[in-house]
Design a protein around this motif. Structure first.
Motif, PDB file in Angstrom:
ATOM      1  N   GLY A 125      -4.603   9.245   2.399  1.00  0.00           N
ATOM      2  CA  GLY A 125      -4.882   9.379   0.981  1.00  0.00           C
ATOM      3  C   GLY A 125      -5.643  10.619   0.603  1.00  0.00           C
ATOM      4  O   GLY A 125      -5.896  11.514   1.420  1.00  0.00           O
ATOM      5  N   GLN A 216      -8.394  -1.043   4.302  1.00  0.00           N
ATOM      6  CA  GLN A 216      -8.408  -1.413   2.885  1.00  0.00           C
ATOM      7  C   GLN A 216      -9.644  -2.254   2.556  1.00  0.00           C
ATOM      8  O   GLN A 216     -10.292  -2.049   1.525  1.00  0.00           O
ATOM      9  N   ARG A 220     -12.099  -0.553  -0.032  1.00  0.00           N
ATOM     10  CA  ARG A 220     -11.685  -0.931  -1.379  1.00  0.00           C
ATOM     11  C   ARG A 220     -12.328  -2.214  -1.918  1.00  0.00           C
ATOM     12  O   ARG A 220     -12.248  -2.485  -3.111  1.00  0.00           O
ATOM     13  N   TYR A 229     -10.201   0.699 -10.693  1.00  0.00           N
ATOM     14  CA  TYR A 229      -8.958   1.110 -10.028  1.00  0.00           C
ATOM     15  C   TYR A 229      -8.523   2.538 -10.395  1.00  0.00           C
ATOM     16  O   TYR A 229      -7.367   2.904 -10.164  1.00  0.00           O
ATOM     17  N   GLY A 232      -7.749   7.127  -6.092  1.00  0.00           N
ATOM     18  CA  GLY A 232      -6.929   6.854  -4.916  1.00  0.00           C
ATOM     19  C   GLY A 232      -5.434   6.959  -5.151  1.00  0.00           C
ATOM     20  O   GLY A 232      -4.950   7.646  -6.050  1.00  0.00           O
ATOM     21  N   ALA A 234      -1.873   6.123  -6.324  1.00  0.00           N
ATOM     22  CA  ALA A 234      -1.418   5.474  -7.552  1.00  0.00           C
ATOM     23  C   ALA A 234      -0.281   4.493  -7.315  1.00  0.00           C
ATOM     24  O   ALA A 234       0.543   4.652  -6.407  1.00  0.00           O
ATOM     25  N   TRP A 277      -3.163   3.505 -11.772  1.00  0.00           N
ATOM     26  CA  TRP A 277      -4.263   2.831 -11.076  1.00  0.00           C
ATOM     27  C   TRP A 277      -4.056   2.924  -9.569  1.00  0.00           C
ATOM     28  O   TRP A 277      -2.933   3.082  -9.080  1.00  0.00           O
ATOM     29  N   ASP A 278      -5.133   2.776  -8.841  1.00  0.00           N
ATOM     30  CA  ASP A 278      -5.070   2.697  -7.384  1.00  0.00           C
ATOM     31  C   ASP A 278      -4.290   1.455  -6.962  1.00  0.00           C
ATOM     32  O   ASP A 278      -4.237   0.462  -7.698  1.00  0.00           O
ATOM     33  N   THR A 279      -3.701   1.511  -5.771  1.00  0.00           N
ATOM     34  CA  THR A 279      -2.889   0.387  -5.293  1.00  0.00           C
ATOM     35  C   THR A 279      -3.672  -0.911  -5.144  1.00  0.00           C
ATOM     36  O   THR A 279      -3.091  -1.999  -5.142  1.00  0.00           O
ATOM     37  N   SER A 280      -4.990  -0.822  -5.039  1.00  0.00           N
ATOM     38  CA  SER A 280      -5.804  -2.034  -4.944  1.00  0.00           C
ATOM     39  C   SER A 280      -5.810  -2.830  -6.243  1.00  0.00           C
ATOM     40  O   SER A 280      -6.358  -3.927  -6.309  1.00  0.00           O
TER      41      SER A 280
END
Length: 292
Positions: A125, A216, A220, A229, A232, A234, A277-280
């Motif tokens: 990342g 993760q 995260r 979010y 990081g 997307a 947003w971040d994948t989280s």
């Protein structure tokens, strides 16, 4: 010291090119939006060019990290593509997460001009790129990889050859399949902890020392618990990657039910306005489902 070009000054390419210059390589950069390339030169030095062709002229190695298959084809073989500026004996290294098909296609195109090709997608990342600690999965010729690997160490803590052309991209698909399942599991676990009245941070502090530990989880869980979010990798990028993996799975006969399900969950996050947003942000989807 090598003479190199780097095509693509996004969140990954910008710091990666910076590490190359800091390690003593002569670096020329290109970006579709010229202002980003100019900003890089202002920060690091080196030089920038208005086309991939111009950036590639006279270089030992041309690196690229762009958006998708079509973007890659354009910077390599478009009207002003790098192939028109590279000389026989040079190497093109692609760090884009793309399909194995486009890797093989461009490798053949470049080989006709005596130019070597490595498909070399990365994991780690934006943070990994900025810190210079990426993991690189490589496909291509062993001798070419051996020559290029010392240069890659400027931004990578690990770079491994995994097979012939396309193998790097296939390995990146494996990487993204793993991440999709882990992030969904983490989102469900944190949501469960919250609904059970537990202190999520304390729970993770305990279980992260055992078998449940993951990158993760370590990196995260705090922001997921806070509902943050905006950083990081997307969701749009993850859906692109999962789409590549699912297409390849249909071809090679793999069954990926969990990956397909998580891909649809990310589609729901996009519909919520979370494309960047971040994948989280799978956690946000769960929260919305529970609030109904």
């Amino acid at each position: 010291m090598a003479k190199v070009a780097f095509l693509g000054m996004g969140v990954m390419g910008y710091p990666m090119a910076g590490h190359l210059l800091k390690h003593g390589h002569e670096v020329t950069v290109y970006n579709r939006t010229m202002t980003k390339a100019q900003a890089w030169v202002s920060e690091y030095g080196g030089r920038c060019c208005a086309t991939p062709k111009a950036a590639a002229e006279g270089q030992d190695i041309v690196f690229a990290c762009v958006g998708n298959d079509d973007d890659l084809r354009q910077v390599v073989a478009g009207e002003d593509g790098a192939i028109h500026g590279m000389a026989a004996g040079a190497v093109f290294v692609d760090h884009t997460t793309a399909s194995a098909d486009v890797a093989r296609e461009l490798a053949a195109l470049l080989a006709a001009k005596g130019i070597a090709f490595l498909d070399a997608p990365v994991s780690g990342g934006q943070a990994g790129a900025e810190k210079g600690v990426l993991t690189v999965m490589v496909g291509g010729d062993a001798n070419v990889f051996a020559a290029v690997k010392p240069v890659m160490t400027a931004y990578a803590r690990s770079a491994e050859l995994l097979g012939d052309t396309g193998s790097g991209q296939l390995a990146k698909m494996v990487n993204q399949i793993c991440i999709a399942g882990v992030v969904q599991g983490l989102a469900e676990a944190l949501s469960f902890a919250k609904n059970a009245g537990l202190d999520g941070e304390k729970v993770v502090e305990v279980i992260s020392k055992g078998a449940a530990q993951s990158w993760q989880m370590e990196n995260r869980y705090k922001t997921m618990l806070k509902g943050e979010y905006d950083f990081g990798f997307a969701v749009d990028w993850m859906r692109k990657d999962l789409g590549i993996a699912l297409n390849e799975a249909r071809r090679n006969g793999s069954t990926l039910p969990l990956t397909a399900l998580v891909d649809q969950f990310y589609a729901e996050v996009q519909a919520m306005g979370g494309s960047r947003w971040d994948t989280s942000s799978l956690m946000a989807r769960l929260q919305k489902c529970q609030d109904k």
